[in-house]
Write a protein that holds these residues in place. Structure first.
Motif, PDB file in Angstrom:
ATOM      1  N   LEU A  71      -3.711  -0.288  -1.733  1.00  0.00           N
ATOM      2  CA  LEU A  71      -3.186   0.729  -2.593  1.00  0.00           C
ATOM      3  C   LEU A  71      -1.984  -0.188  -3.564  1.00  0.00           C
ATOM      4  O   LEU A  71      -0.514   0.795  -3.546  1.00  0.00           O
TER       5      LEU A  71
ATOM      6  N   CYS B 143       0.508  -0.976   0.211  1.00  0.00           N
ATOM      7  CA  CYS B 143      -0.015  -0.505  -0.186  1.00  0.00           C
ATOM      8  C   CYS B 143       0.913   1.089  -0.485  1.00  0.00           C
ATOM      9  O   CYS B 143       1.701   0.828   0.601  1.00  0.00           O
TER      10      CYS B 143
ATOM     11  N   PHE C 135     -13.471  -4.463  -3.048  1.00  0.00           N
ATOM     12  CA  PHE C 135     -12.732  -3.240  -3.597  1.00  0.00           C
ATOM     13  C   PHE C 135     -13.693  -2.119  -1.716  1.00  0.00           C
ATOM     14  O   PHE C 135     -14.711  -2.219  -2.073  1.00  0.00           O
TER      15      PHE C 135
ATOM     16  N   HIS D 182      -8.077   5.607  -6.055  1.00  0.00           N
ATOM     17  CA  HIS D 182      -7.445   4.615  -6.284  1.00  0.00           C
ATOM     18  C   HIS D 182      -7.425   3.828  -7.884  1.00  0.00           C
ATOM     19  O   HIS D 182      -6.080   4.864  -8.658  1.00  0.00           O
TER      20      HIS D 182
ATOM     21  N   VAL E 292     -10.420  -7.522  -0.678  1.00  0.00           N
ATOM     22  CA  VAL E 292     -10.253  -6.220  -0.250  1.00  0.00           C
ATOM     23  C   VAL E 292      -8.263  -6.223  -0.388  1.00  0.00           C
ATOM     24  O   VAL E 292      -7.662  -7.801  -0.456  1.00  0.00           O
TER      25      VAL E 292
ATOM     26  N   TYR F 255      -7.138  -5.653 -12.243  1.00  0.00           N
ATOM     27  CA  TYR F 255      -8.079  -5.700 -11.570  1.00  0.00           C
ATOM     28  C   TYR F 255      -8.864  -6.316 -11.796  1.00  0.00           C
ATOM     29  O   TYR F 255     -10.695  -6.542 -11.658  1.00  0.00           O
TER      30      TYR F 255
ATOM     31  N   GLU G 235      -9.670   2.488  -2.282  1.00  0.00           N
ATOM     32  CA  GLU G 235      -9.424   1.294  -3.524  1.00  0.00           C
ATOM     33  C   GLU G 235      -9.744   1.801  -4.778  1.00  0.00           C
ATOM     34  O   GLU G 235      -9.057   1.902  -6.272  1.00  0.00           O
TER      35      GLU G 235
END
Ligand code: SF4
Length: 372
Positions: free
Chosen positions: A116, A69, A144, A151, A113, A125, A148
């Motif tokens: 980032l 992240c 998500f 991002h 989840v 994704y 997210e």
């Protein structure tokens, strides 16, 4: 703790009994109530009017695609930097394998989840959603958090509505509710600096709801926030629910104290967890479902919460990292039988539900009463 005068509690109870909406002052008065039994009974009556004797669970499987992240939220024990030895990211093929295994044991929802991620492309994704949905169209994908999505909008250089529309068109069924924390900005700056604002969180969910999607919402409680902050947080969720009706359920999350940068060394106590669920049930009159999250509470206290306003125990989960890296001492998973027994012993009728809290199976004694 101030003791709420019985007549004040009675007046608030009478208001909720006839379905009148409570205001924020009344919610705060309930929070200050020292009589947990009376508060729980009031919440239980409201819950029974909405959900009868039923209490639900879901057969779900958690996993995280990565814990890398770019942010460093102070409360987070989960995220890692690329230099860290225990960082990870999954290949889509690994996720597909997990999905197949989950499906083979009756799981109906994948809850996914991650952090980032600093470098994975947007196509990772979309590929993840497409390939997981291709495993079986009936497997619901709940993926998500709002941050997210923000991002991924930044990463793809697309507006949020376009990103959400694309995910919805390829098989995303629900957003998760994670990341709401506490909405007041001063608290956010102390526990999750750099994360999205309350307005941004709510706007991602609003956009998703306006596209026809549904999501859950959460509140992380028991750290640096005040009771006023909790009520204000629920006020903002209630207002969005009035506007869109898109929240399927509310899930209060008890703070976990280990391996983070927050000077609070204890989780909220059992009393606080139960009264938070009870106040939520009484104040959030436009929510059908309040979930007692056993991962943070323990299954036994979550079971007791079924008599304090909650009507759902969440799911089997199978592999939880975020709470456990922050010190949760609960097991990694619950079996379906454990969830059914917990509900039954609380005097409720167990119902297996889907992602949207719709019933799949009702249980009567040892038998399936109906298969929907
Ligand atoms: S809470 Fe989420 S956004 Fe914040 S550091 Fe952890 S993984 Fe990253």
């Amino acid at each position: 703790m101030k003791l709420l005068l019985p007549e004040t509690l009675r007046a608030i109870g009478e208001k909720s009994a006839i379905g009148q909406r409570l205001d924020e002052i009344e919610a705060l008065r309930l929070y200050e109530c020292g009589d947990l039994n009376a508060l729980g009974q009031m919440a239980d009556e409201v819950n029974r009017r909405k959900n009868g004797d039923f209490a639900s669970y879901i057969l779900n499987r958690y996993f995280n695609y990565s814990n890398y992240c770019i942010l460093s939220c102070q409360f987070c024990a989960f995220s890692r930097k690329k230099r860290d030895a225990d960082g990870f990211e999954l290949a889509v093929s690994d996720m597909v394998q997990k999905a197949r295994e989950a499906l083979s044991i009756g799981i109906t929802e994948l809850h996914i989840v991650g952090g980032l991620h600093p470098s994975l492309p947007f196509s990772y994704y979309t590929g993840m959603i497409r390939e997981l949905k291709a495993v079986d169209q009936r497997l619901k994908l709940k993926c998500f958090t709002a941050i997210e999505i923000l991002h991924l909008a930044w990463l793809s250089k697309k507006p949020v509505p376009e990103v959400l529309g694309e995910f919805r068109s390829i098989g995303l069924d629900s957003l998760t509710g994670g990341g709401a924390e506490i909405f007041r900005q001063e608290v956010r700056d102390s526990i999750a600096r750099g994360k999205e604002t309350a307005e941004e969180y709510l706007d991602v969910h609003r956009t998703w709801h306006n596209l026809g999607g549904r999501s859950t919402c959460t509140m992380l409680f028991g750290h640096l926030e005040t009771l006023e902050d909790r009520v204000d947080h629920m006020r903002q969720l209630r207002e969005l629910q009035d506007e869109t009706g898109g929240f399927s359920g509310f899930i209060p999350l008890p703070y976990q104290p280990d391996n983070n940068g927050i000077p609070v060394k204890y989780s909220p106590d059992g009393f606080d967890m139960l009264r938070t669920l009870a106040v939520a049930r009484l104040y959030l009159d436009n929510f059908d479902h309040i979930t007692a999250y056993w991962v943070g509470m323990g299954l036994k206290l979550a079971q007791v919460a079924l008599c304090h306003g909650a009507n759902d125990l969440h799911g089997t989960i199978m592999e939880e990292k975020i709470f456990h890296m922050a010190g949760a001492e609960t097991p990694q998973m619950q079996t379906e039988n454990e969830m059914i027994n917990a509900i039954r012993e609380a005097g409720r009728v167990p119902v297996q539900r889907d992602t949207f809290y719709e019933p799949i199976r009702e249980w009567a004694g040892e038998k399936v009463l109906s298969k929907i």
